[in-house]
Structure formats: structure tokens, C-alpha cells
Write a protein that holds these residues in place. Structure first.
Motif, PDB file in Angstrom:
ATOM      1  N   ASP A 172      35.213  38.381  36.735  1.00  0.00           N
ATOM      2  CA  ASP A 172      34.845  36.826  35.953  1.00  0.00           C
ATOM      3  C   ASP A 172      35.050  36.566  34.466  1.00  0.00           C
ATOM      4  N   LEU A 173      34.711  37.432  33.373  1.00  0.00           N
ATOM      5  CA  LEU A 173      35.272  37.346  31.748  1.00  0.00           C
ATOM      6  C   LEU A 173      36.579  37.698  32.215  1.00  0.00           C
ATOM      7  N   ALA A 174      37.110  38.085  33.591  1.00  0.00           N
ATOM      8  CA  ALA A 174      38.639  38.385  32.900  1.00  0.00           C
ATOM      9  C   ALA A 174      40.107  37.144  33.688  1.00  0.00           C
ATOM     10  N   LEU A 175      38.682  36.559  34.497  1.00  0.00           N
ATOM     11  CA  LEU A 175      39.487  34.914  35.270  1.00  0.00           C
ATOM     12  C   LEU A 175      39.306  34.005  34.121  1.00  0.00           C
ATOM     13  N   ARG A 176      37.919  34.158  33.317  1.00  0.00           N
ATOM     14  CA  ARG A 176      37.632  32.461  32.556  1.00  0.00           C
ATOM     15  C   ARG A 176      38.644  33.002  31.137  1.00  0.00           C
ATOM     16  N   LYS A 177      39.508  34.252  30.538  1.00  0.00           N
ATOM     17  CA  LYS A 177      40.214  34.633  29.663  1.00  0.00           C
ATOM     18  C   LYS A 177      41.651  34.893  30.096  1.00  0.00           C
ATOM     19  N   SER A 178      42.248  34.368  31.266  1.00  0.00           N
ATOM     20  CA  SER A 178      43.285  34.774  31.752  1.00  0.00           C
ATOM     21  C   SER A 178      44.022  35.737  32.056  1.00  0.00           C
ATOM     22  N   ASP A 179      42.636  36.915  31.600  1.00  0.00           N
ATOM     23  CA  ASP A 179      43.326  38.483  31.113  1.00  0.00           C
ATOM     24  C   ASP A 179      44.152  39.085  33.003  1.00  0.00           C
ATOM     25  N   TYR A 180      45.387  38.656  32.829  1.00  0.00           N
ATOM     26  CA  TYR A 180      46.238  39.094  33.867  1.00  0.00           C
ATOM     27  C   TYR A 180      45.830  40.624  34.304  1.00  0.00           C
ATOM     28  N   LYS A 181      46.065  41.807  33.081  1.00  0.00           N
ATOM     29  CA  LYS A 181      46.275  43.142  33.086  1.00  0.00           C
ATOM     30  C   LYS A 181      45.121  43.507  33.379  1.00  0.00           C
ATOM     31  N   MET A 182      43.491  42.793  33.181  1.00  0.00           N
ATOM     32  CA  MET A 182      42.722  43.140  33.269  1.00  0.00           C
ATOM     33  C   MET A 182      42.171  43.113  34.825  1.00  0.00           C
ATOM     34  N   ILE A 183      42.660  42.122  35.199  1.00  0.00           N
ATOM     35  CA  ILE A 183      42.227  41.765  36.657  1.00  0.00           C
ATOM     36  C   ILE A 183      43.254  42.772  37.664  1.00  0.00           C
TER      37      ILE A 183
END
Lengths: 110, 241
Positions: A43-54
């Protein structure tokens, strides 16, 4: 439907890994408990648009769910990993919703 | 004796499944380690017979790099585990590890991968460093087994559980110990000049002192110099040169 899938996964695990039902059910429980924690990170990665983490989170769930023969979950996270790689936020959001739904459905039977 | 196997895997679910399979196959799993630093400490302490290593560990070092250290320092074989299917990763891993299995795990795949490793190890243990009686030493190579004549060897160097064999043109590595080699040397030309070195006395030109006044052995056919322990200098001079 989900119950059948869950039972299928258990039976396949017994046949393909040689592990006992009790042992497999114990590992399933650990999976669902730990995945709830991982979903918060997703969820956090999606909110931050952190594609690497996704990609990283999807890859991790893919390995575990694939090993547990939870094919539906495995298929969703595989697509999620690809969407993360393609930086497609719309697809990432949709797939995460789908993932939540399936995890909850499965978790009811565990 | 049952073989001990360590699992290095940061996906605890996959680690638990692998641990269960290994246990059912009759091996002793030494646990599922999720951190590289901890795995290196445990390898040093427990000296497992085999390590299953995940490639994608969330750490500064990946599984392939860690396997290089484990194999290089301790001579312990590593089987890689991954859900990666890309050929670059597989080829990189193949250069270091002795096996590669992909997720999901199947009991049969794991059983076969382990058998291949231990069978190969038995061949190595049976052949490596043997055949001293015929004045040659067997070394496993890509095409099978090759032999080096003892009189071609300048010195042996122990590095962890491995031994480097230095000849004029090449360096070969085998899994053995200096103690085993000296114990089987019928020609008695080899001398343990240092805890890590076994030297062919027929190849020695003489002794020299370095800038720190430590003795070193100089050879006739190469410029390489190797150390000699202080208490071995007299013995070497008296009996060998």
C-alpha cells in the motif's frame, strides 16, 4: 470455489513436496499472517509510486505463493510485478485490489 | 552419517517448505537463515555439507556473491534457489554453484540436485590428490580427471578446505588437505615449510631474507617466493638443500 482451490493447493503440495497436511497447513497460516504485513508495505509503495518496491514485494509473494501452489495469488502477483516494471500505476492499483480480495477469501479457510 | 544442510532464504515460507522436504529426505536441516551476515557466521561455525542459497536476498550482497565466498573459503558446495528464469542470472549462478533449482519446489528435483552434488563430491574425494604411488596426482577437470606428475609440482598452498597446486605453467585447485598429501607422498620430496605450504624440495634454489628479516624460499624455475616458518629453516637446510 475458493475452498476447492485451497484444497487443491494442499493436495498438490502433499503430492509434489511429500510434506504432511498438518505441516502444510501450518506453513499456509504463516503465509497468510505474514502477507497481511507485506500488503501494508505494498500500500505504502503504491501511495509513493515506488515501482521498484512494488516489483520487489510482488516477487517475494510470487515465490512463496507459487511454492504453496496458491495459483490465483501467484498469477496476480506475477502480473503486478510486470505492471510495476512497466510503471503502470492503474494496473498496479487494480491488481492490488484483486490481491486483497483473494487473500481475504483464502484466509477465511485457513 | 547424516549430511547437514543450511538454507539461506529470505522468503521464510519457501525456506520452511525446503526445510521440511530436506528433513523428509533424511538430511539434517541447520535452519532457515534470512540474513547473509548470519549465514556466513553459521557456515564458519557449523561447516555444513551443502548450502541452499536464494539468489535474491534483500542485502548489499546477493546470493551469488555470498556463494562465491562460501565455496572459495570453505569449499562447501552451493545449490541456488530462485524464481528467476532469465538466462543471464542462471548462467551467472552456474559458474559458481553446483546446482540450480527454481520455485516452486518439487521433492524429486531437490532429491536429484542433492544426489548429483554428493555423488560428484564422492568422485572428487576418491580422485583428488590420489595416485601418489605412481608419482602423479589426480585432478578433476572439465573433461573428467587429469593427472599431474609430482615432479612438475613446485608447491602446494592450503586455502581453507582447498589446496592450490602450483606448477611452472598452471595453478590447479583440489579439495584436500596438506596433511593428506604429505601422508601419501612416497617419494618424500615434499616438505611442510609453513602451515599453509608444502614445497617440492627438488625445486628449491635457496633461501633469502626479506626486508623484515623473514626467510623465504626461492625456486629454480619461477620467480615466485613462498614463506618458510622460522623453526623449519634449520630442518630444510640440514635435510633437503
Amino acid at each position: 470455489m475458493i475452498l476447492n482451490n485451497y484444497e487443491d493447493s494442499i493436495v498438490r503440495m502433499i503430492t509434489e513436496t511429500g510434506l504432511g497436511r498438518a505441516e502444510i497447513e501450518k506453513i499456509m497460516l504463516i503465509f497468510f499472517e505474514s502477507t497481511y504485513g507485506i500488503l501494508k508495505d505494498l500500500d505504502l509503495a503504491l501511495r509513493k509510486s515506488d515501482y521498484k518496491m512494488i516489483q520487489k514485494i510482488s516477487h517475494k509473494i510470487k515465490g512463496a505463493s507459487g511454492n504453496l501452489r496458491l495459483d490465483w495469488i501467484s498469477k496476480i502477483v506475477d502480473e503486478l510485478e510486470i505492471s510495476g516494471k512497466n510503471r503502470d500505476m492503474e494496473a498496479c492499483n487494480k491488481l492490488t485490489e484483486k490481491l486483497y480480495y483473494h487473500i481475504n477469501q483464502y484466509a477465511d479457510f485457513v | 552419517m547424516k549430511k547437514q544442510i543450511l538454507i539461506v532464504e529470505d522468503d521464510i515460507i519457501s525456506g520452511k517448505i525446503l526445510e521440511g522436504i530436506l528433513y523428509n529426505l533424511g538430511y539434517i536441516p541447520l535452519g532457515v537463515i534470512t540474513r547473509i551476515e548470519e549465514s556466513l557466521l553459521l557456515v564458519k561455525e557449523k561447516m555444513p555439507d551443502l548450502v541452499f542459497m536464494d539468489i535474491d536476498l534483500s542485502s548489499s550482497m546477493d546470493g551469488i556473491h555470498t556463494a562465491e565466498i562460501i565455496t572459495g573459503l570453505y569449499g562447501i558446495p552451493v545449490i541456488f534457489v530462485s524464481s528467476h528464469n532469465d538466462i543471464t542470472t542462471i548462467n551467472r549462478a552456474k559458474n559458481i554453484g553446483v546446482g540450480y533449482i527454481t520455485k516452486p519446489f518439487f521433492k524429486l528435483d531437490i532429491e536429484r540436485a542433492i544426489e548429483i552434488v554428493f555423488d560428484r563430491q564422492n568422485i572428487d574425494d576418491d580422485n583428488d590428490g590420489k595416485e601418489y604411488s605412481s608419482n602423479r596426482i589426480a585432478i578433476r577437470c572439465e573433461d573428467g580427471v587429469m593427472f599431474i606428475k609430482l615432479d612438475e609440482i613446485i608447491f602446494f598452498e592450503a586455502i581453507g578446505h582447498m589446496i592450490s597446486i602450483h606448477t611452472i605453467d598452471d595453478i590447479f585447485t583440489i579439495r584436500n588437505s596438506l596433511k593428506n598429501i604429505i601422508g601419501s607422498d612416497k617419494s618424500k620430496v615434499f616438505f611442510r615449510c609453513h602451515k599453509s605450504f608444502l614445497v617440492n624440495t627438488k625445486k628449491i634454489m635457496g633461501l633469502i631474507k626479506d626486508e623484515s628479516y623473514n626467510y623465504k624460499i626461492k625456486f629454480k624455475e619461477t620467480n615466485i617466493q613462498i614463506p618458510i616458518s622460522k623453526n623449519k629453516v634449520k630442518i630444510l637446510r640440514k635435510h633437503h638443500i
